[in-house]
Write an enzyme that holds these catalytic residues in place. Sequence first.
Site, short mmCIF file in Angstrom:
data_model
loop_
_atom_site.label_atom_id
_atom_site.label_comp_id
_atom_site.label_asym_id
_atom_site.label_seq_id
_atom_site.Cartn_x
_atom_site.Cartn_y
_atom_site.Cartn_z
N VAL A 1 65.53 40.73 11.60
CA VAL A 1 66.83 40.92 12.72
C VAL A 1 67.81 39.92 12.67
O VAL A 1 68.91 39.84 12.61
CB VAL A 1 66.22 41.32 13.98
CG1 VAL A 1 67.43 41.41 15.03
CG2 VAL A 1 65.16 42.26 14.09
N ASP B 1 62.17 39.21 19.37
CA ASP B 1 62.00 38.32 20.60
C ASP B 1 60.37 38.12 20.95
O ASP B 1 59.97 37.30 21.73
CB ASP B 1 62.63 38.87 21.80
CG ASP B 1 64.02 39.00 21.61
OD1 ASP B 1 64.89 38.23 21.39
OD2 ASP B 1 64.46 40.11 21.33
N CYS C 1 71.34 32.10 22.80
CA CYS C 1 70.53 31.28 21.73
C CYS C 1 70.93 30.78 20.28
O CYS C 1 71.73 31.92 19.70
CB CYS C 1 69.32 31.93 21.62
SG CYS C 1 68.39 31.88 23.26
N ARG D 1 76.02 35.44 26.02
CA ARG D 1 76.71 36.24 25.09
C ARG D 1 77.20 37.42 25.74
O ARG D 1 77.96 38.11 25.10
CB ARG D 1 75.61 36.69 23.67
CG ARG D 1 75.11 35.65 23.15
CD ARG D 1 74.87 35.54 21.70
NE ARG D 1 75.37 36.72 21.15
CZ ARG D 1 76.17 36.39 20.07
NH1 ARG D 1 76.75 35.29 19.82
NH2 ARG D 1 76.63 37.45 19.35
N LYS E 1 65.64 41.15 31.52
CA LYS E 1 66.92 40.20 31.49
C LYS E 1 67.82 41.04 30.58
O LYS E 1 69.30 41.07 31.05
CB LYS E 1 66.61 39.10 30.42
CG LYS E 1 67.66 38.12 30.02
CD LYS E 1 67.14 36.89 29.24
CE LYS E 1 67.99 36.43 28.29
NZ LYS E 1 68.24 37.39 27.18
N ASN E 2 67.63 41.56 29.34
CA ASN E 2 68.54 42.30 28.49
C ASN E 2 69.05 43.64 28.74
O ASN E 2 69.56 44.38 28.17
CB ASN E 2 68.00 42.31 26.89
CG ASN E 2 68.03 41.01 26.51
OD1 ASN E 2 68.48 39.79 27.06
ND2 ASN E 2 67.09 40.71 25.58
C1 EPZ Z 1 70.27 41.35 21.81
O1 EPZ Z 1 71.10 40.47 21.22
C2 EPZ Z 1 69.27 40.49 22.92
N1 EPZ Z 1 70.29 39.85 23.73
C3 EPZ Z 1 68.67 39.45 21.90
O2 EPZ Z 1 67.72 38.83 22.82
C4 EPZ Z 1 67.53 40.46 21.07
O3 EPZ Z 1 66.97 39.45 20.31
C5 EPZ Z 1 68.53 41.29 20.12
O4 EPZ Z 1 69.41 42.02 21.02
C6 EPZ Z 1 67.65 41.98 19.28
O5 EPZ Z 1 66.92 42.77 20.17
C7 EPZ Z 1 70.70 40.54 24.86
O6 EPZ Z 1 70.33 41.62 25.01
C8 EPZ Z 1 71.54 39.58 25.65
P1 EPZ Z 1 72.01 42.34 17.79
P2 EPZ Z 1 72.28 40.99 20.58
O7 EPZ Z 1 73.60 42.80 18.14
O8 EPZ Z 1 72.90 42.42 21.01
C9 EPZ Z 1 73.99 41.19 13.63
C10 EPZ Z 1 66.66 36.91 24.06
O9 EPZ Z 1 66.13 35.90 23.60
N2 EPZ Z 1 75.24 41.31 14.27
O10 EPZ Z 1 71.21 43.52 18.02
O11 EPZ Z 1 73.49 39.75 20.33
C11 EPZ Z 1 73.45 39.87 14.22
O12 EPZ Z 1 73.58 38.81 13.78
C12 EPZ Z 1 68.02 37.40 23.03
O13 EPZ Z 1 66.60 37.51 24.84
C13 EPZ Z 1 76.48 41.30 13.22
O14 EPZ Z 1 76.13 40.86 12.19
O15 EPZ Z 1 71.78 41.30 18.97
C14 EPZ Z 1 71.92 40.08 13.99
O16 EPZ Z 1 71.63 39.75 12.77
C15 EPZ Z 1 68.00 36.70 21.89
N3 EPZ Z 1 77.81 41.75 13.92
C16 EPZ Z 1 71.64 41.61 14.22
O17 EPZ Z 1 72.99 42.09 13.87
C17 EPZ Z 1 77.78 41.82 15.17
O18 EPZ Z 1 78.96 42.15 15.78
C18 EPZ Z 1 71.15 42.08 15.55
O19 EPZ Z 1 71.80 41.58 16.59
C19 EPZ Z 1 76.62 41.96 16.09
C20 EPZ Z 1 75.47 41.70 15.71
#
Ligand code: EPZ
Length: 451
Positions: free
Chosen positions: A346, A324, A122, A98, A24-25
Amino acid sequence: MTDDVLVVHGGTPLEGRIRVRGAKNLVSKAMVAALLGDSPSRLFDVPKIRDVEVVRGLLGLHGVKVTDGDEDGELVFDPSNVESASTDQINVHAGSSRIPILFCGPLLHRLGHAFIPDLGGCHIGPRPIDFHLQALREFGATVDKTPEGLHLSAPNGLHGTKFALPYPSVGATEQVLLTAVMAEGVTELRNAAVEPEIIDLICILQKMGAIIKVHTDRVIEIQGVKKLHGYTHRPIPDRIEAASWAAAALATRGDVEVLGAQQADMMTFLNVFRSVGGEYEVTDARPPKLGDPGQEGGIRFWHPGGELNAVALETDVHPGFMTDWQQPLVVALTQARGLSIVHETVYEQRLGYTEALNTMGANIQVYRDCLGGTPCRFGRRNFKHSAVIAGPSKLHAADLVIPDLRAGFSHLIAALAAEGTSRVYGVDLINRGYEDFEKKLADLGAHVERP
Ligand code: EPZ
């Protein structure tokens, strides 16, 4: 609400074989990448999940013709007529995923402007997009935040930049990749995320004509090119879904073979699975040859009988234990003898689902401290991000409401592992990321029904 409930008669081990398709991701990002090409792209093994439908709808609104290919799960994207969509049309997709944030770079390249609706996804913490916007501004984009969404433009084009992420965010790394590939000059991204899904996205962009170097120490260098063409790609399989079914096998004392699951991308999960006391066997794929039909690869996961062991684990960016994977596995940990510790590093609020498990008889306490490992950025910030799971606990049936995708799957596993009949509300949310999960449950012998 009534037709969005699944009645689960628990207590039966899940047994059998299911298949996972493209991650999916990755798939959703690969679909966005098709916008950058000047010729059609072809993506295989696309699961039928809600996130794919959302991206398909958004691509359609921007003039990308999306059609089903000959093979089941094959999508073809024709980006020859990319056009602007009205904010009203785009806003129909507000709050549903997202992924729209990743349209910024490609739309800026193709149209010079972009509108991004309010995001969804989510509810697992604030999930800001500050890294994304900071990166886009570094490339020269102008970002105007309005109550309806984001308006972006690039009056002087997009230019390569040197940028370090404050945290190796998956989405922000993808944002930089999808923008830098066609920006003028060289981009150097430091502290990048290097999840297998990101490496697969890089493979796709490279197939399209991009020049991307992945250095050691989370440094990615992208040399912008003037044009990209379409790609043909078979994505990596969904390692989150594979691990979810593995955890379901363990929690229900079952035996599930996950066809398509790949060892290399699941090494960290497999180590933990074995430490908990689960067994697994990897079957390598063998291509067909004359007189040999070949063999599909996969991993069989099972509960060998006896007691499970408590473990201490910490979620982290790749190559750490994925955030996840945490929620489904915690259900199995309620069955392990002793105290298990899970330190979520995370997301700051990804343990709320444990309350529902406690109503079913689990014994899980959550703490603000960084337990069991190295201190993380959430320590002393008032986020309950560590859990202690005391087991084994006998789980009993309950009425449950699904809060988000992965927590939802863990609720489902708990209902399957519990004695008695549970009602799981809001179960359609699981369709966001798990293809045909009700059919798969039936194939594994679960006793579930829609009332
Ligand atoms: C991706 O989300 C995945 N989603 C998530 O899967 C997954 O949990 C996550 O990566 C971590 O592996 C998709 O790929 C669609 P991040 P993403 O940016 O890209 C902080 C699922 O269930 N952050 O790596 O949104 C954020 O708050 C989903 O399949 C900022 O602070 O995750 C988090 O604490 C849920 N500012 C951390 O970084 C930003 O601008 C990691 O988020 C961006 C992120």
